[in-house]
Design an enzyme around this catalytic site. Structure first.
Site, mmCIF file in Angstrom:
data_model
loop_
_atom_site.group_PDB
_atom_site.id
_atom_site.type_symbol
_atom_site.label_atom_id
_atom_site.label_comp_id
_atom_site.label_asym_id
_atom_site.label_seq_id
_atom_site.Cartn_x
_atom_site.Cartn_y
_atom_site.Cartn_z
ATOM 1 N N LEU A 136 -1.888 -5.686 -1.215
ATOM 2 C CA LEU A 136 -2.967 -6.208 -0.446
ATOM 3 C C LEU A 136 -4.457 -6.003 -1.186
ATOM 4 O O LEU A 136 -4.332 -5.009 -1.833
ATOM 5 C CB LEU A 136 -3.043 -5.513 0.872
ATOM 6 N N ASP A 137 -5.278 -6.785 -0.987
ATOM 7 C CA ASP A 137 -6.768 -6.661 -1.741
ATOM 8 C C ASP A 137 -7.223 -5.262 -1.174
ATOM 9 O O ASP A 137 -6.907 -4.600 -0.063
ATOM 10 C CB ASP A 137 -7.661 -7.668 -1.063
ATOM 11 N N LYS A 138 -8.157 -4.832 -1.715
ATOM 12 C CA LYS A 138 -8.499 -3.530 -1.545
ATOM 13 C C LYS A 138 -9.143 -3.207 -0.308
ATOM 14 O O LYS A 138 -9.140 -2.304 0.392
ATOM 15 C CB LYS A 138 -9.780 -3.067 -2.613
ATOM 16 N N THR A 140 -8.634 -5.242 2.368
ATOM 17 C CA THR A 140 -7.784 -5.871 3.497
ATOM 18 C C THR A 140 -6.948 -4.527 3.887
ATOM 19 O O THR A 140 -6.236 -3.839 3.161
ATOM 20 C CB THR A 140 -6.885 -6.925 2.851
#
Length: 304
Positions: A136-138, A140
């Site tokens: 996951l993106d930071k 998210t």
């Protein structure tokens, strides 16, 4: 056998089958087979060690003992809290909070999901590399899946390629989306001159996202839409780029045109992970609780 070694056993129901072919049938990669051969693993048939050229008969019991893995080199093990949603000897699934990177970088070697998982493995006495399956993106939040050993990682990665792992997200976007449900099918590539930003590009990689409207509502005079999204592919920033491309960027996502008036990060949450367990065959439906910062934005009474 070491108590942390992973063992796979199965019974043969075909005559005159090569052990090599039986092993391949159970999804064991060439890399894993090499590690079994040279790094301390064992292949047994009816309790006796055999080579992959051994011819099997009906009723033979094959046992594969994978070599114990080493902890991730260069990864600093740290203690950190993360809510565990599912765990067994093969898989660890948990919920990530927003603001936490999945893996460390040269500039930020500490305080990531991988650091905390390495610390958890060490505390549990498990010697293993941290195998991230779903990243996951930071900024998210939501559910992340980690494999506890190489064979599980290989099987789960193959499942991802085959599209048999389903991931659902929830997001809050700018504007009222008129259609109740639709599909965004648009390739995504890297933006020239940027190592981070992506955009819709015919030279990019195929990307597909299903969108379902949950609610439309006003907040401080602005139109917002709460949506559920299903990823059919896993491109970097896929949801963020796809929603921006149709004129409905995620609120808080200043990289892709969203305002941070209501939230200081992209309002995106990995809500649900669905998969069939690669070893037990059990159907897993893992749901990560909706985060407070997004919940606070959505009014109790909404209109669809």
């Amino acid at each position: 056998m070491n108590k942390h070694s992973i063992t796979l056993s199965f019974e043969i129901n075909e005559p005159q089958l090569l052990l090599r072919d039986a092993i391949k049938h159970y999804g064991i990669s060439k890399k894993a087979l090499t590690s079994i051969k040279y790094e301390g693993g064992t292949i047994l048939v009816n309790g006796e060690e055999k080579t992959v050229r051994h011819i099997l008969t009906v009723g033979d019991k094959v046992t594969i003992i994978f070599p114990e893995e080493k902890s991730s080199e260069g990864l600093i093990a740290e203690k950190g809290d993360f809510p565990i949603l599912f765990e067994d000897e093969h898989i660890l699934i948990f919920s990530k909070e927003a603001g936490l990177s999945t893996i460390p970088s040269r500039e930020h070697p500490h305080g990531t999901v991988a650091n905390f998982v390495a610390g958890y493995f060490a505390e549990s006495g498990l010697s293993s590399t941290v195998h991230i399956v779903t990243r996951l993106d930071k900024d998210t939040s939501g559910v992340i899946c980690v494999a506890k050993h190489r064979h599980a990682h290989h099987l789960l990665s193959e499942m991802q390629k085959a599209g048999t792992i389903s991931r659902e997200y929830e997001a809050i976007v700018h504007g009222f989306i008129q259609q109740d449900s639709f599909v965004i099918d648009a390739p995504i590539g890297r933006k020239d001159g940027s190592i981070i930003e992506r955009l819709i590009s015919q030279e990019g990689k195929y990307a597909k996202t299903s969108v379902q409207v949950l609610n439309r509502f006003h907040l401080q005079g602005e139109e917002l839409t709460h949506v559920r999204l299903q990823l059919h592919t896993g491109r970097t920033h896929q949801i963020r780029v796809h929603m921006m491309s149709i004129g409905h960027p995620l609120i808080g996502d200043d990289l892709y045109g969203g305002s941070q008036k209501f939230i200081s990060r992209q309002a995106l949450h990995a809500r649900e992970l669905n998969l069939k367990h690669p070893f037990s065959g059990e159907t897993l439906k893992i749901i990560s609780p909706f985060p407070k910062d997004m919940k606070d934005i959505i009014p109790t009474k909404t209109t669809k």
